[in-house]
Design a protein around this motif. Sequence first.
Motif, PDB file in Angstrom:
ATOM      1  N   TYR A  36       0.378  -1.425  -1.540  1.00  0.00           N
ATOM      2  CA  TYR A  36      -0.221  -0.244  -1.021  1.00  0.00           C
ATOM      3  C   TYR A  36       0.088  -0.293   0.665  1.00  0.00           C
ATOM      4  O   TYR A  36      -0.192   0.589   1.401  1.00  0.00           O
ATOM      5  N   CYS A  37       0.791  -1.260   1.251  1.00  0.00           N
ATOM      6  CA  CYS A  37       0.719  -1.652   2.534  1.00  0.00           C
ATOM      7  C   CYS A  37       2.086  -1.335   3.127  1.00  0.00           C
ATOM      8  O   CYS A  37       3.157  -1.804   2.746  1.00  0.00           O
ATOM      9  N   ARG A  47      -9.992  -9.914   3.930  1.00  0.00           N
ATOM     10  CA  ARG A  47     -10.207  -8.918   2.996  1.00  0.00           C
ATOM     11  C   ARG A  47      -9.915  -9.439   1.577  1.00  0.00           C
ATOM     12  O   ARG A  47      -8.588  -9.828   1.551  1.00  0.00           O
ATOM     13  N   GLU A 100     -10.009  -7.344  -0.832  1.00  0.00           N
ATOM     14  CA  GLU A 100      -8.985  -6.255  -0.848  1.00  0.00           C
ATOM     15  C   GLU A 100      -9.584  -5.546  -2.214  1.00  0.00           C
ATOM     16  O   GLU A 100      -9.980  -4.211  -2.237  1.00  0.00           O
ATOM     17  N   MET A 151     -10.705  -2.367  -0.042  1.00  0.00           N
ATOM     18  CA  MET A 151     -10.555  -0.814   0.096  1.00  0.00           C
ATOM     19  C   MET A 151     -11.070   0.029  -0.865  1.00  0.00           C
ATOM     20  O   MET A 151     -11.230  -0.447  -1.966  1.00  0.00           O
ATOM     21  N   PRO A 196     -11.157   3.052   3.588  1.00  0.00           N
ATOM     22  CA  PRO A 196     -10.490   3.851   2.703  1.00  0.00           C
ATOM     23  C   PRO A 196      -9.275   3.222   2.265  1.00  0.00           C
ATOM     24  O   PRO A 196      -8.655   2.875   3.210  1.00  0.00           O
ATOM     25  N   TRP A 197      -8.534   3.491   1.299  1.00  0.00           N
ATOM     26  CA  TRP A 197      -7.183   3.293   1.066  1.00  0.00           C
ATOM     27  C   TRP A 197      -6.397   4.774   1.560  1.00  0.00           C
ATOM     28  O   TRP A 197      -6.807   5.454   1.062  1.00  0.00           O
ATOM     29  N   LEU A 198      -5.512   4.434   2.293  1.00  0.00           N
ATOM     30  CA  LEU A 198      -4.998   5.746   2.798  1.00  0.00           C
ATOM     31  C   LEU A 198      -3.467   5.506   2.477  1.00  0.00           C
ATOM     32  O   LEU A 198      -2.715   4.473   2.556  1.00  0.00           O
ATOM     33  N   LEU A 214       0.157   0.586   8.612  1.00  0.00           N
ATOM     34  CA  LEU A 214      -0.238   0.036   7.403  1.00  0.00           C
ATOM     35  C   LEU A 214      -0.318   1.376   6.445  1.00  0.00           C
ATOM     36  O   LEU A 214      -0.109   1.135   5.219  1.00  0.00           O
ATOM     37  N   TYR A 215      -0.623   2.509   6.942  1.00  0.00           N
ATOM     38  CA  TYR A 215      -0.842   3.608   6.165  1.00  0.00           C
ATOM     39  C   TYR A 215      -0.544   4.763   7.105  1.00  0.00           C
ATOM     40  O   TYR A 215      -0.554   4.644   8.392  1.00  0.00           O
TER      41      TYR A 215
END
Length: 381
Positions: free
Chosen positions: A78-79, A172, A174, A213, A243-245, A325-326
Motif C-alpha cells: 500500500y505504501c 505500527r 498495521e 490503518m 485511514p488507508w489512502l 506515502l499516499y
Amino acid sequence: MGERVNCGTVFESILQKAETGGTLARDDIVRLLGAASPEQRGALHAAAYRVKEHHVGRRVRLRGLVEISNACRKNCLYCGIRRDNGNVARYRLAQEEILGLADAARRFRYGSIALQAGERQDAEWTGFIEDTVRRIKAQPGAGLGITLSLGEQTRETYRRWFEAGAHRYLLRIEMTQPEIYARFHPADHSWQGRVACLGELRAAGYQVGTGVMCGLPGQSLENLAGDLLFFKERDIDMVGMGPWLRHAGTPLGRAHPQPQDAEGVLGLALNMIAVARLLLRDVNIVASTALQTLAPDGRERGLLAGANVIMPNLTPAAYRAGYTLYDGKPACDEQAGGARRRLEAAIRAAGETPAHDEWGDAPHFANRQPIFLTNPKGNTP
Ligand code: 5AD
Ligand code: SF4
C-alpha cells in the motif's frame, strides 16, 4: 421505527458502559465503530472527549515530525515509498539538517521531536541514528523528548538508540490478524516478527506506540475491533492510526483504482480514535496527517473525537514530495510561521491548548510501571 428506537437504546447502553470503563466485548466494539448517523457519531465522540478530558486533559501534545529519509528495504503493498517504487527520488537529510530542525522544534516550544524514516537495518544507518540522537540530546537548551519511528530493528539496535536518549518508539502493527497482514505484505514480511519487535521495544524501556490503518479493502469492523483489543491486551502507551489512502503507484492502489469516499473513510477513522480512547483511557493518541488529507480540519476533528497529539511536519519543503506515502498528502510547511500560527489557532478554536516545552508523555506509561519514573538513564522527565 420501533427497531430503530431499540437500536438506539442498545447503542446508548453500550456507550454508557464504555464511558464508565466497563468491559467491552468485541461485539460492543463493533457496534460503537459502526456509529454512522450524526446522532450516534456525535454521542460517541462526545463520550470519548469526556474520557480524554478526564485522563489526559485538553492540552495537545506536539511533536515536530522530521521525515529523515525515504529509503526503505520493505515493500508493503500500500505504501508509496516501498522499495520497488522506482518513481521515488530517494533522499536522506544530513545530520546538520536534522540538528537544525531539532533546534527549530525547541524554538517553536514543541518539547519533543519525532524522527521517522523508511526501514534500514545496516550498520551505517543504525550508527547514524544513534549518533544523531546523542547529538540532539547534547544540544544546548532544554532536552527535547525524542520519539523514533524507524521500523523493525534488532534488540541490540533498539537498546543502543534508547541508551543514546530516545524514549518513545512508534511501530505500527498495521493490522493485527496475521492472515490479513499477509494480504497486504509480500511473503518475506513477517507479522510475528513485527509483534516480537513491540515486545523488544518495551523490554528496552521505551514508551511504545502502535497502530493500524483502517478502511483497507476487505477489512471489516470485526477486524478493527480485534485491532483495538490487541492494543488493550498489549497494554500499549500510544496509538497512531489513520485511514488507508490510495497511492496510484502501488500494487494496492492499482488493484483499487476507484476514488475513495473521503467523508466515509474519515468518519471511520474518527470512530476508531473515539473507541480507542474509550477503551485505552490514559494513552496518547495521534490525530494523524492522513486525517488532514481527507479534510482540511481533519486533525482538529481528531482532537474532538479523543486524540491528544499532533505532529506538525518540519521536513524541509525540498524533501516533502519524496515522502509521499499516499496520494494527496498535504505539502504545507509547518516550519513556516504562518502555518504554525494557523495550526495553533485551529487548536485553540477547537477549545484546546497547545502544550509547550514538555515531552508530553502518556500518563499510561507512568501508571503501568512507576519504576520507570526513577529510570537512571534519564529517559523520563
Ligand atoms: N495510506 C495511509 N497510510 C499509509 N502508510 C503507508 N502507506 C499508507 C497509505 N497508502 C502508513 C503506514 C506506516 C506509516 C508510516 O504510514 O501505517 O506505518
Ligand atoms: Fe517501508 Fe513503512 Fe512504507 Fe512499509 S509502510 S514500505 S516499511 S515506509
